[in-house]
Design an enzyme around this catalytic site. Structure first.
Site, PDB file in Angstrom:
ATOM      1  N   LYS A 239      28.315  37.049  39.654  1.00 23.93           N
ATOM      2  CA  LYS A 239      29.030  37.896  38.682  1.00 23.93           C
ATOM      3  C   LYS A 239      29.163  37.176  37.339  1.00 23.93           C
ATOM      4  O   LYS A 239      28.918  37.766  36.285  1.00 23.93           O
ATOM      5  CB  LYS A 239      30.410  38.258  39.256  1.00 23.93           C
ATOM      6  CG  LYS A 239      31.205  39.237  38.412  1.00 23.93           C
ATOM      7  CD  LYS A 239      32.045  40.151  39.278  1.00 23.93           C
ATOM      8  CE  LYS A 239      33.297  39.489  39.823  1.00 23.93           C
ATOM      9  NZ  LYS A 239      34.382  39.387  38.840  1.00 23.93           N
TER      10      LYS A 239
ATOM     11  N   ASP B  28      38.234  31.264  42.908  1.00 23.55           N
ATOM     12  CA  ASP B  28      38.181  32.614  43.485  1.00 23.55           C
ATOM     13  C   ASP B  28      38.098  32.599  45.018  1.00 23.55           C
ATOM     14  O   ASP B  28      38.018  33.658  45.642  1.00 23.55           O
ATOM     15  CB  ASP B  28      36.978  33.380  42.911  1.00 23.55           C
ATOM     16  CG  ASP B  28      37.167  33.662  41.421  1.00 23.55           C
ATOM     17  OD1 ASP B  28      38.328  33.761  40.970  1.00 23.55           O
ATOM     18  OD2 ASP B  28      36.154  33.763  40.707  1.00 23.55           O
TER      19      ASP B  28
ATOM     20  N   ARG C  99      27.302  37.046  31.573  1.00 27.62           N
ATOM     21  CA  ARG C  99      26.821  36.211  30.461  1.00 27.62           C
ATOM     22  C   ARG C  99      25.409  36.584  30.049  1.00 27.62           C
ATOM     23  O   ARG C  99      25.072  36.547  28.864  1.00 27.62           O
ATOM     24  CB  ARG C  99      26.902  34.733  30.873  1.00 27.62           C
ATOM     25  CG  ARG C  99      28.348  34.201  30.877  1.00 27.62           C
ATOM     26  CD  ARG C  99      28.481  32.983  31.756  1.00 27.62           C
ATOM     27  NE  ARG C  99      29.775  32.319  31.671  1.00 27.62           N
ATOM     28  CZ  ARG C  99      30.870  32.686  32.329  1.00 27.62           C
ATOM     29  NH1 ARG C  99      30.851  33.749  33.115  1.00 27.62           N
ATOM     30  NH2 ARG C  99      31.999  32.011  32.206  1.00 27.62           N
TER      31      ARG C  99
ATOM     32  N   ARG D  72      38.836  40.760  46.293  1.00 23.13           N
ATOM     33  CA  ARG D  72      38.731  39.586  47.162  1.00 23.13           C
ATOM     34  C   ARG D  72      39.807  39.569  48.255  1.00 23.13           C
ATOM     35  O   ARG D  72      39.581  39.049  49.340  1.00 23.13           O
ATOM     36  CB  ARG D  72      38.763  38.305  46.330  1.00 23.13           C
ATOM     37  CG  ARG D  72      37.596  38.214  45.359  1.00 23.13           C
ATOM     38  CD  ARG D  72      37.384  36.798  44.867  1.00 23.13           C
ATOM     39  NE  ARG D  72      36.790  36.770  43.537  1.00 23.13           N
ATOM     40  CZ  ARG D  72      35.508  36.980  43.270  1.00 23.13           C
ATOM     41  NH1 ARG D  72      34.656  37.245  44.241  1.00 23.13           N
ATOM     42  NH2 ARG D  72      35.057  36.928  42.032  1.00 23.13           N
TER      43      ARG D  72
ATOM     44  N   ARG E 210      47.125  41.732  33.096  1.00 24.44           N
ATOM     45  CA  ARG E 210      46.676  40.333  33.023  1.00 24.44           C
ATOM     46  C   ARG E 210      46.864  39.738  31.624  1.00 24.44           C
ATOM     47  O   ARG E 210      46.715  40.441  30.624  1.00 24.44           O
ATOM     48  CB  ARG E 210      45.216  40.241  33.487  1.00 24.44           C
ATOM     49  CG  ARG E 210      45.098  40.691  34.938  1.00 24.44           C
ATOM     50  CD  ARG E 210      43.714  40.569  35.467  1.00 24.44           C
ATOM     51  NE  ARG E 210      43.319  39.162  35.594  1.00 24.44           N
ATOM     52  CZ  ARG E 210      42.114  38.778  35.986  1.00 24.44           C
ATOM     53  NH1 ARG E 210      41.200  39.695  36.283  1.00 24.44           N
ATOM     54  NH2 ARG E 210      41.826  37.500  36.086  1.00 24.44           N
TER      55      ARG E 210
ATOM     56  N   ARG F  67      47.587  36.554  43.533  1.00 22.91           N
ATOM     57  CA  ARG F  67      46.929  36.201  44.796  1.00 22.91           C
ATOM     58  C   ARG F  67      47.743  35.218  45.634  1.00 22.91           C
ATOM     59  O   ARG F  67      47.552  35.159  46.845  1.00 22.91           O
ATOM     60  CB  ARG F  67      45.542  35.610  44.524  1.00 22.91           C
ATOM     61  CG  ARG F  67      44.551  36.659  44.111  1.00 22.91           C
ATOM     62  CD  ARG F  67      43.153  36.109  43.925  1.00 22.91           C
ATOM     63  NE  ARG F  67      42.250  37.207  43.591  1.00 22.91           N
ATOM     64  CZ  ARG F  67      41.058  37.059  43.071  1.00 22.91           C
ATOM     65  NH1 ARG F  67      40.596  35.855  42.812  1.00 22.91           N
ATOM     66  NH2 ARG F  67      40.313  38.116  42.811  1.00 22.91           N
TER      67      ARG F  67
ATOM     68  N   GLN G 253      36.884  31.314  31.181  1.00 16.85           N
ATOM     69  CA  GLN G 253      36.906  32.514  30.330  1.00 16.85           C
ATOM     70  C   GLN G 253      37.389  32.161  28.928  1.00 16.85           C
ATOM     71  O   GLN G 253      36.840  32.650  27.936  1.00 16.85           O
ATOM     72  CB  GLN G 253      37.779  33.590  30.963  1.00 16.85           C
ATOM     73  CG  GLN G 253      37.178  34.094  32.275  1.00 16.85           C
ATOM     74  CD  GLN G 253      38.058  35.094  32.983  1.00 16.85           C
ATOM     75  OE1 GLN G 253      39.173  35.376  32.552  1.00 16.85           O
ATOM     76  NE2 GLN G 253      37.562  35.632  34.078  1.00 16.85           N
TER      77      GLN G 253
ATOM     78  N   SER H 239      40.254  27.199  32.321  1.00 16.36           N
ATOM     79  CA  SER H 239      39.718  28.561  32.362  1.00 16.36           C
ATOM     80  C   SER H 239      38.371  28.632  31.670  1.00 16.36           C
ATOM     81  O   SER H 239      38.263  28.384  30.466  1.00 16.36           O
ATOM     82  CB  SER H 239      40.697  29.531  31.681  1.00 16.36           C
ATOM     83  OG  SER H 239      40.031  30.739  31.365  1.00 16.36           O
TER      84      SER H 239
ATOM     85  N   GLY I  25      38.167  41.260  34.398  1.00 13.56           N
ATOM     86  CA  GLY I  25      38.761  40.236  33.536  1.00 13.56           C
ATOM     87  C   GLY I  25      37.693  39.480  32.753  1.00 13.56           C
ATOM     88  O   GLY I  25      37.794  39.313  31.531  1.00 13.56           O
TER      89      GLY I  25
HETATM   90  C1  S3P Z   1      35.221  33.313  35.581  1.00 14.26           C
HETATM   91  C2  S3P Z   1      36.213  32.368  35.447  1.00 14.26           C
HETATM   92  C3  S3P Z   1      37.395  32.296  36.346  1.00 14.26           C
HETATM   93  C4  S3P Z   1      37.211  33.130  37.604  1.00 14.26           C
HETATM   94  C5  S3P Z   1      36.620  34.480  37.299  1.00 14.26           C
HETATM   95  C6  S3P Z   1      35.251  34.318  36.648  1.00 14.26           C
HETATM   96  C7  S3P Z   1      34.085  33.299  34.625  1.00 14.26           C
HETATM   97  O1  S3P Z   1      38.533  32.763  35.659  1.00 14.26           O
HETATM   98  O2  S3P Z   1      38.447  33.289  38.276  1.00 14.26           O
HETATM   99  O3  S3P Z   1      36.470  35.242  38.473  1.00 14.26           O
HETATM  100  O4  S3P Z   1      33.055  33.934  34.903  1.00 14.26           O
HETATM  101  O5  S3P Z   1      34.204  32.634  33.578  1.00 14.26           O
HETATM  102  P1  S3P Z   1      39.378  31.827  34.639  1.00 14.26           P
HETATM  103  O6  S3P Z   1      38.538  31.553  33.469  1.00 14.26           O
HETATM  104  O7  S3P Z   1      40.594  32.632  34.290  1.00 14.26           O
HETATM  105  O8  S3P Z   1      39.702  30.592  35.391  1.00 14.26           O
END
Ligand code: S3P
Length: 450
Positions: free
Chosen positions: A32, A332, A37, A406, A133, A363, A181, A179, A105
């Site tokens: 994913k 995750d 990306r 999940r 979130r 979670r 993200q 993170s 997210g």
């Molecule tokens: C992800 C980063 C993680 C992960 C999410 C996917 C990503 O989150 O929990 O399912 O693809 O960058 P965080 O960046 O909030 O840690």
């Protein structure tokens, strides 16, 4: 079936019953993180990027729609490959409609980074889970780079209207929480800056953005920082070259049949083509410490990512202590690890799980509730989760899944080896990341039904 108050789609209760030995080979869907990306970076490239093995789950389709809404063409070819015809760095177009990310997210946050680098506005929205979130953690650095939030729901949440920077300011940013993200949103915005953008993280997180940007021709470096961190430096305004991307199988999806094979007696399963990036493989390390038989049948490299087929056999597991610094590499996977720990003998303590509270659901609380309702001893101590494994699980509970894919998959795995069946109240969200989960598990011999 009834209408869900949360997402307007149908609620799909599911159940799992004690099953005979699981066996066979399977390939879980594409990763994913890499799929999101590939679409976004492909859109920032002039020319045609081809993506093979892309995850066709709801989350990634939402990102494909967002990319289309900003002027790139995204098509699925007859052979299952996806094509992105991008517009280049800094030249996407303002979307006319709301960008609706549903449950996603990662898609929403990474796209915020892209929008922040462009001189236009976009409205971001999502389902009831995504609206809860936190987004400030993404918006804060993007504001420093010159973007502005014009409207937002309370606490900087969705729905929000983001105005991208006219002139992106390159920054040095230390992420306040581990993170990928946050890091990725800053880097994607930094692509449009005239100068170097630096992200420093105390705990290294998944590095797919860095690897993929390098693969597309950006000048980007990453070096160790402190005991567990990284410092990433990106030179802005690169001319990205279109690429062919082959997406490996998602270890975060493989985690479910992996734990199922470990806990169902007599099982012997091969999971093909699994991504083994060390910043994603914390679950395998932990399960091996617990005594799991997970064998790498063939290890290879594809587009800069390590990949292997994994042979997983039923194993007697024992409780372990999982250190907090490992959390980013398996963030995750804690729900399904808690399921494995329930079948283990002895206590498992998983440390430093504060980030679990802000995922698709809380979670930490939801996992503890799901374990208790199925007769498993557990406790949350601050940010730690303690599971008292007794080698067997009673089951018989109905688990609340809180719009979280999940949670649904992990507790269905529990039901395959517990004494009584396990029911999940809504499995509809499994479609966000693993649409063929039920069929795939059934082919191995799992007793799961909707
Ligand atoms: C992800 C980063 C993680 C992960 C999410 C996917 C990503 O989150 O929990 O399912 O693809 O960058 P965080 O960046 O909030 O840690």
């Amino acid at each position: 079936m009834s209408k869900s108050p949360h997402h307007g789609a149908s609620v799909i209760p599911m159940s799992a019953v004690r099953s005979r030995a699981l066996s066979g080979r399977l390939r879980v869907p594409g990763d994913k993180s890499i799929s999101h990306r590939a679409l976004l970076i492909g859109a920032l490239t002039v020319g045609r990027t081809e993506i093979e093995g892309m995850l066709e789950g709801e989350d990634v389709i939402a990102t494909a729609n967002a990319v289309r809404a900003m002027g790139a063409s995204v098509t699925r070819e007859g052979d299952g490959r996806w094509r992105v015809n991008g517009l280049g760095v800094g030249t996407l177009l303002p979307p006319r409609d709301v960008l609706d990310f549903g449950n996603a997210g990662t898609g929403s946050r990474l796209t915020m980074g892209v929008v922040a680098g462009h001189p236009f506005e976009a409205v971001f929205d999502g389902d009831a889970s995504l609206r809860k979130r936190p987004m400030r953690r993404i918006l804060d650095p993007l504001m420093l780079m010159g973007a502005e939030t014009v409207e937002q729901a309370e606490g900087g949440r969705l729905p929000l209207r983001l105005r991208g920077a006219r002139e992106v300011i390159p920054i040095v940013y230390e992420t306040p929480v581990a993170s990928a993200q946050i890091k990725s949103a800053v880097l994607l915005c930094g692509l449009c800056a005239d100068g170097e953008t630096t992200v420093i993280e105390k705990e290294a997180t998944r590095d797919h953005t860095e690897r993929m940007l390098a693969h597309f021709g950006a000048k980007i470096s990453s070096e160790p920082h402190g005991a567990h961190g990284r410092k990433v430096v990106l030179r802005g305004r690169p001319e990205l070259q279109p690429q062919k991307i082959v997406v490996p199988s998602d270890i975060s999806s493989a985690a479910f049949p992996m734990v199922a094979a470990l806990v169902v007696p007599g099982s012997d399963v091969v999971l093909e083509n699994v991504l083994l990036n060390p910043l994603r493989a914390g679950l395998i390390e932990t399960l091996r410490e617990m005594g799991a038989s997970i064998e790498e049948v063939s290890r290879r490299d594809d587009a800069g990512e390590a990949i292997a087929d994994l042979r997983v056999r039923h194993s007697e597991l024992k409780g372990v202590d999982v250190p907090a610094h490992r959390a980013p590499s398996m963030i995750d996977e804690y729900i399904v690890l808690a399921v494995a720990a329930s079948f283990a003998k002895g206590d498992t303590r998983m440390r430093g799980l504060s980030e679990l509270r802000v995922k698709e659901s809380d979670r930490l609380a939801a996992t503890a509730d799901g374990l208790r309702v199925n007769g498993v001893d557990c406790e949350t101590l601050g940010d730690d989760l303690l599971v008292g494994g007794r080698g067997h699980v009673a089951g018989g509970g109905t688990v609340k899944t809180h719009m979280d894919h999940r949670l649904a998959m992990a507790f269905l795995v529990m039901g395959l080896a517990s004494e009584k069946p396990v029911v999940v109240d809504d499995g509809a969200f499994i479609a966000t990341s693993f649409p063929a989960f039920i069929e795939t598990m059934k082919k191995l011999g799992a007793g799961i039904s909707a």
